[in-house]
Design a protein around this motif. Structure first.
Motif, short mmCIF file in Angstrom:
data_model
loop_
_atom_site.label_atom_id
_atom_site.label_comp_id
_atom_site.label_asym_id
_atom_site.label_seq_id
_atom_site.Cartn_x
_atom_site.Cartn_y
_atom_site.Cartn_z
N LEU A 69 0.83 -1.21 0.00
CA LEU A 69 0.00 0.00 0.00
C LEU A 69 0.86 1.25 0.00
CD1 LEU A 69 -2.86 1.20 0.18
CD2 LEU A 69 -2.66 1.09 2.68
N ALA A 70 1.92 1.26 0.82
CA ALA A 70 2.79 2.44 0.88
C ALA A 70 3.49 2.68 -0.45
CB ALA A 70 3.82 2.27 2.00
N GLY A 71 4.04 1.63 -1.03
CA GLY A 71 4.73 1.78 -2.32
C GLY A 71 3.79 2.14 -3.44
N TYR A 72 2.60 1.54 -3.43
CA TYR A 72 1.63 1.80 -4.50
C TYR A 72 1.13 3.24 -4.45
CZ TYR A 72 -2.52 1.12 -7.40
OH TYR A 72 -3.48 1.22 -8.38
N LEU A 76 1.65 6.14 -7.23
CA LEU A 76 0.53 6.88 -7.81
C LEU A 76 0.75 8.38 -7.72
CD1 LEU A 76 -2.76 5.05 -6.68
CD2 LEU A 76 -1.82 5.22 -8.99
N THR A 77 1.14 8.83 -6.53
CA THR A 77 1.37 10.27 -6.33
C THR A 77 2.48 10.78 -7.23
OG1 THR A 77 0.67 10.04 -4.02
CG2 THR A 77 1.88 12.03 -4.62
N LEU A 78 3.60 10.06 -7.24
CA LEU A 78 4.74 10.49 -8.05
C LEU A 78 4.42 10.41 -9.54
CD1 LEU A 78 7.73 11.33 -7.99
CD2 LEU A 78 8.32 8.90 -8.04
N GLY A 79 3.78 9.31 -9.96
CA GLY A 79 3.48 9.13 -11.38
C GLY A 79 2.51 10.16 -11.92
N PRO A 137 3.97 2.58 -15.30
CA PRO A 137 2.67 2.58 -15.99
C PRO A 137 1.80 3.77 -15.64
CG PRO A 137 2.80 0.80 -14.39
CD PRO A 137 4.18 1.35 -14.53
N VAL A 138 1.87 4.22 -14.38
CA VAL A 138 1.08 5.39 -13.98
C VAL A 138 1.60 6.64 -14.68
CG1 VAL A 138 0.34 6.81 -12.04
CG2 VAL A 138 0.61 4.35 -11.74
N LEU A 139 2.92 6.82 -14.67
CA LEU A 139 3.53 7.99 -15.28
C LEU A 139 3.25 8.07 -16.77
CD1 LEU A 139 5.47 10.43 -15.37
CD2 LEU A 139 7.37 8.81 -15.43
N LEU A 140 3.51 6.99 -17.49
CA LEU A 140 3.37 7.01 -18.95
C LEU A 140 1.91 7.14 -19.37
CD1 LEU A 140 6.02 4.28 -19.83
CD2 LEU A 140 6.26 6.76 -19.96
N ILE A 180 -5.25 7.33 -16.52
CA ILE A 180 -4.58 7.20 -15.23
C ILE A 180 -5.04 5.93 -14.53
CG2 ILE A 180 -4.32 8.22 -12.93
CD1 ILE A 180 -4.55 10.97 -14.23
N ALA A 181 -6.35 5.67 -14.60
CA ALA A 181 -6.88 4.45 -13.97
C ALA A 181 -6.33 3.20 -14.64
CB ALA A 181 -8.41 4.47 -14.05
N ALA A 182 -6.16 3.24 -15.97
CA ALA A 182 -5.59 2.09 -16.67
C ALA A 182 -4.15 1.84 -16.21
CB ALA A 182 -5.62 2.34 -18.18
N GLY A 183 -3.37 2.91 -16.05
CA GLY A 183 -2.02 2.75 -15.54
C GLY A 183 -1.99 2.27 -14.10
N ALA A 184 -2.92 2.75 -13.28
CA ALA A 184 -2.98 2.33 -11.89
C ALA A 184 -3.33 0.85 -11.77
CB ALA A 184 -4.01 3.17 -11.13
N ARG A 185 -4.19 0.36 -12.66
CA ARG A 185 -4.53 -1.08 -12.65
C ARG A 185 -3.31 -1.91 -13.00
NH1 ARG A 185 -8.86 -4.47 -12.99
NH2 ARG A 185 -10.38 -2.78 -12.91
N GLN A 186 -2.55 -1.50 -14.01
CA GLN A 186 -1.33 -2.23 -14.36
C GLN A 186 -0.33 -2.19 -13.20
OE1 GLN A 186 0.26 -0.65 -18.03
NE2 GLN A 186 -1.76 -0.58 -18.97
N ALA A 187 -0.22 -1.04 -12.57
CA ALA A 187 0.74 -0.89 -11.47
C ALA A 187 0.39 -1.78 -10.29
CB ALA A 187 0.79 0.57 -11.03
N LEU A 188 -0.89 -2.05 -10.08
CA LEU A 188 -1.31 -2.87 -8.94
C LEU A 188 -0.76 -4.29 -9.06
CD1 LEU A 188 -2.91 -3.05 -6.33
CD2 LEU A 188 -4.94 -3.62 -7.69
N SER A 189 -0.90 -4.89 -10.24
CA SER A 189 -0.38 -6.24 -10.44
C SER A 189 1.14 -6.27 -10.36
CB SER A 189 -0.85 -6.81 -11.79
OG SER A 189 -0.41 -5.97 -12.85
#
Length: 263
Positions: A69-72, A76-79, A137-140, A180-189
């Protein structure tokens, strides 16, 4: 009422059909197994509860989820922050794009030894490993979402003299939110994978650490329970993400459904 219930039951049956089929096939294929490394699924299921829902849940599972959770959230914030800045400026985008492509091509697990040198072997290193993989993935996706904003909307915002904060919240972030949501979903996995990898290096607890300990001590059924637990965690987090996404992007899904109805 009855029609809605029937539709919901059909949808649930469709969702559960393949997992039930796979579990049944696994159960049948290993029912009479004498292979030490491929134990019957019945044996694995029999030790699942006592393996994880005793002291290990608070000692291993919760710390792993806290690091994830902390890393994710940090990723998200940084990306999103960097993505909005880069996507909004052609000059900045041209300047940093080669650097971004360079670092994106470096697999996050390769950075573990380097991060250990600078951040030690504590929780900070594990969180940094998760951030280093989840941020891309979030950033791009944020960059592409901001770049793809309708120029008419931008011009309209200028004409109405919206302040910078209003433009950021109501135009930029809202318009780029589907990507952004699409990148966040990729980042979760990716985050779940990196959570496990980071705990395999000089760790004292965590799901990844415990799975490795089971493997080294030849507790094979317990090792398999850890792998199954990771899959269940992935499913649970995906469901939570879907609920949050549906609420956050209700305007977008409603717009798409209206377009489908019209066509």
């Amino acid at each position: 009422m009855r029609g809605g219930l029937t539709k919901a039951l059909r949808k649930a049956a469709l969702v559960l059909a393949l997992p039930a089929l796979l579990v049944t096939a696994w159960w049948a294929a290993t029912a009479g197994s004498t292979n030490f490394f491929w134990p019957p699924l019945a044996d694995i299921a029999g030790v699942f509860g006592e393996t994880w829902f005793t002291g290990r849940f608070t000692g291993d599972v919760l710390p792993s989820l806290a690091r994830l959770l902390a890393g994710y959230l940090a990723a998200l914030t940084l990306g999103v922050t960097l993505g909005v800045a880069i996507g909004s400026s052609r000059t900045l985008r041209a300047l940093v794009e080669p650097v971004l492509e360079f670092f994106r091509a470096i697999p996050a697990p390769v950075l573990v030894p380097i991060l250990m040198l600078f951040a030690g072997i504590g929780n900070g290193m594990k969180v940094l490993v998760i951030v280093s993989g989840c941020v891309w993935p979030v950033l791009l996706n944020t960059v592409e979402g901001v770049r793809g904003l309708d120029e008419v909307l931008r011009d309209t915002a200028r004409c109405y003299r919206l302040g910078s904060r209003s433009r950021l919240v109501h135009l930029v972030l809202r318009g780029a939110s589907p990507q952004i949501a699409a990148g966040a979903r990729q980042a979760l996995s990716i985050g779940i994978i990196l959570m496990v990898i980071s705990e395999m290096f000089a760790a004292g607890n965590g799901v990844g650490f415990t799975i490795i300990q089971f493997q080294r001590s030849f507790a094979i059924p317990q090792m398999w329970t850890g792998i199954i637990l990771l899959g269940l965690i992935g499913i649970a987090l995906s469901l939570v993400f879907r609920v949050v996404e549906r609420r956050a992007l209700g305007w977008y899904t409603g717009l798409r459904e209206s377009h489908r109805t019209e066509s």
